[in-house]
Design a protein around this motif. Structure first.
Motif, PDB file in Angstrom:
ATOM      1  N   UNK A  59      73.614  79.751  51.680  1.00 35.77           N
ATOM      2  CA  UNK A  59      73.682  79.758  50.213  1.00 35.77           C
ATOM      3  C   UNK A  59      74.844  80.624  49.755  1.00 35.77           C
ATOM      4  N   UNK A  60      74.920  81.830  50.313  1.00 37.15           N
ATOM      5  CA  UNK A  60      75.965  82.772  49.911  1.00 37.15           C
ATOM      6  C   UNK A  60      77.358  82.267  50.270  1.00 37.15           C
ATOM      7  N   UNK A  61      77.445  81.418  51.292  1.00 40.75           N
ATOM      8  CA  UNK A  61      78.743  80.867  51.688  1.00 40.75           C
ATOM      9  C   UNK A  61      79.150  79.684  50.825  1.00 40.75           C
ATOM     10  N   UNK A  62      78.262  79.247  49.925  1.00 42.01           N
ATOM     11  CA  UNK A  62      78.587  78.122  49.064  1.00 42.01           C
ATOM     12  C   UNK A  62      78.541  76.777  49.758  1.00 42.01           C
ATOM     13  N   UNK A  63      77.694  76.654  50.774  1.00 40.80           N
ATOM     14  CA  UNK A  63      77.605  75.408  51.541  1.00 40.80           C
ATOM     15  C   UNK A  63      77.049  74.280  50.670  1.00 40.80           C
ATOM     16  N   UNK A  64      77.576  73.079  50.873  1.00 41.70           N
ATOM     17  CA  UNK A  64      77.173  71.920  50.093  1.00 41.70           C
ATOM     18  C   UNK A  64      75.898  71.283  50.616  1.00 41.70           C
ATOM     19  N   UNK A  65      75.161  70.624  49.717  1.00 39.43           N
ATOM     20  CA  UNK A  65      74.200  69.616  50.130  1.00 39.43           C
ATOM     21  C   UNK A  65      75.001  68.395  50.542  1.00 39.43           C
ATOM     22  N   UNK A  66      74.682  67.811  51.701  1.00 39.85           N
ATOM     23  CA  UNK A  66      75.248  66.523  52.092  1.00 39.85           C
ATOM     24  C   UNK A  66      74.124  65.657  52.631  1.00 39.85           C
ATOM     25  N   UNK A  67      74.085  64.415  52.199  1.00 39.80           N
ATOM     26  CA  UNK A  67      73.019  63.507  52.617  1.00 39.80           C
ATOM     27  C   UNK A  67      73.141  63.232  54.118  1.00 39.80           C
ATOM     28  N   UNK A  68      72.084  63.560  54.877  1.00 40.55           N
ATOM     29  CA  UNK A  68      72.116  63.414  56.327  1.00 40.55           C
ATOM     30  C   UNK A  68      72.751  64.587  57.043  1.00 40.55           C
ATOM     31  N   UNK A  69      73.178  65.596  56.312  1.00 41.02           N
ATOM     32  CA  UNK A  69      73.853  66.738  56.925  1.00 41.02           C
ATOM     33  C   UNK A  69      72.904  67.632  57.702  1.00 41.02           C
ATOM     34  N   UNK A  70      73.378  68.161  58.828  1.00 40.36           N
ATOM     35  CA  UNK A  70      72.570  69.077  59.630  1.00 40.36           C
ATOM     36  C   UNK A  70      71.789  68.405  60.727  1.00 40.36           C
ATOM     37  N   UNK A  71      72.058  67.114  60.968  1.00 42.16           N
ATOM     38  CA  UNK A  71      71.290  66.379  61.976  1.00 42.16           C
ATOM     39  C   UNK A  71      72.166  65.917  63.134  1.00 42.16           C
ATOM     40  N   UNK A  72      73.094  66.771  63.514  1.00 45.94           N
ATOM     41  CA  UNK A  72      73.922  66.483  64.670  1.00 45.94           C
ATOM     42  C   UNK A  72      73.201  66.783  65.964  1.00 45.94           C
ATOM     43  N   UNK A  73      73.945  66.752  67.063  1.00 47.72           N
ATOM     44  CA  UNK A  73      73.347  67.011  68.373  1.00 47.72           C
ATOM     45  C   UNK A  73      72.758  68.410  68.450  1.00 47.72           C
ATOM     46  N   UNK A  74      73.356  69.358  67.735  1.00 48.78           N
ATOM     47  CA  UNK A  74      72.881  70.732  67.684  1.00 48.78           C
ATOM     48  C   UNK A  74      72.670  71.143  66.235  1.00 48.78           C
ATOM     49  N   UNK A  75      71.766  72.082  65.955  1.00 46.89           N
ATOM     50  CA  UNK A  75      71.571  72.536  64.573  1.00 46.89           C
ATOM     51  C   UNK A  75      72.861  73.102  63.994  1.00 46.89           C
ATOM     52  N   UNK A  76      73.124  72.804  62.748  1.00 47.34           N
ATOM     53  CA  UNK A  76      74.321  73.299  62.080  1.00 47.34           C
ATOM     54  C   UNK A  76      74.834  72.294  61.077  1.00 47.34           C
ATOM     55  N   UNK A  77      75.725  72.752  60.218  1.00 55.56           N
ATOM     56  CA  UNK A  77      76.278  71.885  59.179  1.00 55.56           C
ATOM     57  C   UNK A  77      77.068  70.733  59.791  1.00 55.56           C
ATOM     58  N   UNK A  78      76.958  69.550  59.193  1.00 52.91           N
ATOM     59  CA  UNK A  78      77.742  68.381  59.600  1.00 52.91           C
ATOM     60  C   UNK A  78      78.235  67.671  58.350  1.00 52.91           C
ATOM     61  N   UNK A  79      79.220  66.802  58.551  1.00 54.70           N
ATOM     62  CA  UNK A  79      79.643  65.959  57.438  1.00 54.70           C
ATOM     63  C   UNK A  79      78.524  64.982  57.108  1.00 54.70           C
ATOM     64  N   UNK A  80      78.353  64.715  55.820  1.00 57.36           N
ATOM     65  CA  UNK A  80      77.254  63.875  55.391  1.00 57.36           C
ATOM     66  C   UNK A  80      77.584  62.399  55.391  1.00 57.36           C
ATOM     67  N   UNK A  81      76.740  61.639  54.728  1.00 63.34           N
ATOM     68  CA  UNK A  81      76.889  60.197  54.608  1.00 63.34           C
ATOM     69  C   UNK A  81      76.715  59.809  53.142  1.00 63.34           C
ATOM     70  N   UNK A  82      77.130  58.615  52.807  1.00 66.24           N
ATOM     71  CA  UNK A  82      76.892  58.098  51.457  1.00 66.24           C
ATOM     72  C   UNK A  82      75.471  57.573  51.383  1.00 66.24           C
ATOM     73  N   UNK A  83      74.717  58.071  50.413  1.00 66.06           N
ATOM     74  CA  UNK A  83      73.371  57.568  50.137  1.00 66.06           C
ATOM     75  C   UNK A  83      73.522  56.378  49.211  1.00 66.06           C
ATOM     76  N   UNK A  84      73.186  55.183  49.662  1.00 62.86           N
ATOM     77  CA  UNK A  84      73.398  53.997  48.816  1.00 62.86           C
ATOM     78  C   UNK A  84      72.624  54.015  47.508  1.00 62.86           C
ATOM     79  N   UNK A  85      71.643  54.901  47.397  1.00 65.04           N
ATOM     80  CA  UNK A  85      70.853  54.973  46.153  1.00 65.04           C
ATOM     81  C   UNK A  85      71.346  56.072  45.220  1.00 65.04           C
TER      82      UNK A  85
END
Length: 284
Positions: A59-85
């Protein structure tokens, strides 16, 4: 005069000790960062406090919400995806961040030292690592910092957040926003909360097979649906009983298992192991 001087010196020395000695019995006040994120009440476990610290650092680092983010091979921030809705997610593929369950996964991996909550909001709420569970009707009264608050229905839990205390939670809420501290939402589709056990899993633990396998309100195919396992899932079985005969995927079995973490039943056909599970008692 010498005696009086000695008494005065002793009193001055004692006063200095009282002024400078640390208060051994003082209780540290809850501490939050400038964003208001932190452990805001007492009672949470050390692991829960580490999870909060990990989430609040994002939170303090200003991290973004990203749809699908954080579900890579290891825990941690990832680039998100477009939510079609959700048109607001158009920039999520350009941003490193977390969705709600990605943040919970990361926070508790940091707290436990292993990836103990990999999955979506439903898998995290129904985890075999539940130390305690609370219904929506119980409100916030029994909650402690680090508890996970889930939103949706038993069949579709779509959001999850981490309780901080004092009516606040940290969450990855929606595209177009940063991770944030919010007021706990107890109305609407608030479903309940779970307290995470970061230690050893107890009970009769098995794994399911198959995809989209539904649990049921009673040991019957026609009973109401509770939750569908999206894929192989680790489960805890409390007991088993002979009930309705089920034929599926080339198997026939009348054994059903009760899953306490789901408050639901499933046919033993989809539990890896023998038709009648070894070591599991018969339900009363």
């Amino acid at each position: 005069m010498l005696r009086r001087t000695g008494i005065i010196g002793t009193l001055i020395g004692l006063l200095a000790l009282l002024l400078w000695a640390p208060a051994a019995t003082a209780v540290a006040a809850p501490v939050a960062s400038a964003s208001g994120c932190g452990v805001l009440a007492s009672g949470g476990s050390a692991a829960a406090e580490r999870a909060i610290a990990a989430a609040c650092a994002q939170v303090d680092a200003g991290t973004w919400y990203t749809w699908g983010g954080g579900h890579g091979a290891q825990p941690g921030a990832t680039y998100g995806q477009v939510d079609p809705t959700d048109p607001a997610s158009e920039h999520d593929p350009e941003r490193l961040g977390f969705d709600c369950s990605g943040l919970v996964r990361y926070a508790y991996a940091q707290a436990a030292g292993s990836d103990i909550l990999n999955g979506d909001a439903g898998q995290q709420y129904y985890t075999v690592r539940a130390a305690a569970r609370f219904t929506a009707a119980q409100g916030a009264a029994p909650l402690l910092p680090g508890d996970l608050l889930a939103y949706g229905t038993s069949a579709d839990l779509h959001h999850i957040a981490i309780y901080l205390g004092a009516g606040k939670m940290v969450e990855a809420k929606q595209s177009g926003t940063h991770l944030m501290v919010s007021d706990v939402r107890l109305g609407g589709d608030y479903f309940g909360a779970v307290r995470v056990n970061t230690g050893a899993v107890t009970g009769h633990v098995f794994k399911t097979w198959g995809t989209d396998v539904w649990t049921k309100q009673a040991p019957s195919v026609s009973a109401g649906r509770v939750y569908a396992f999206p894929g192989p899932t680790t489960i805890r079985v409390e007991c088993q009983k002979h009930a309705e005969v089920v034929t599926s995927d080339g198997y026939t079995n009348d054994a059903w298992a009760y899953l306490p973490d789901y408050r639901a039943w499933m046919t033993n056909i989809y539990i890896q192991g023998p038709a009648w599970l070894d070591g599991v008692p018969t339900c009363p």
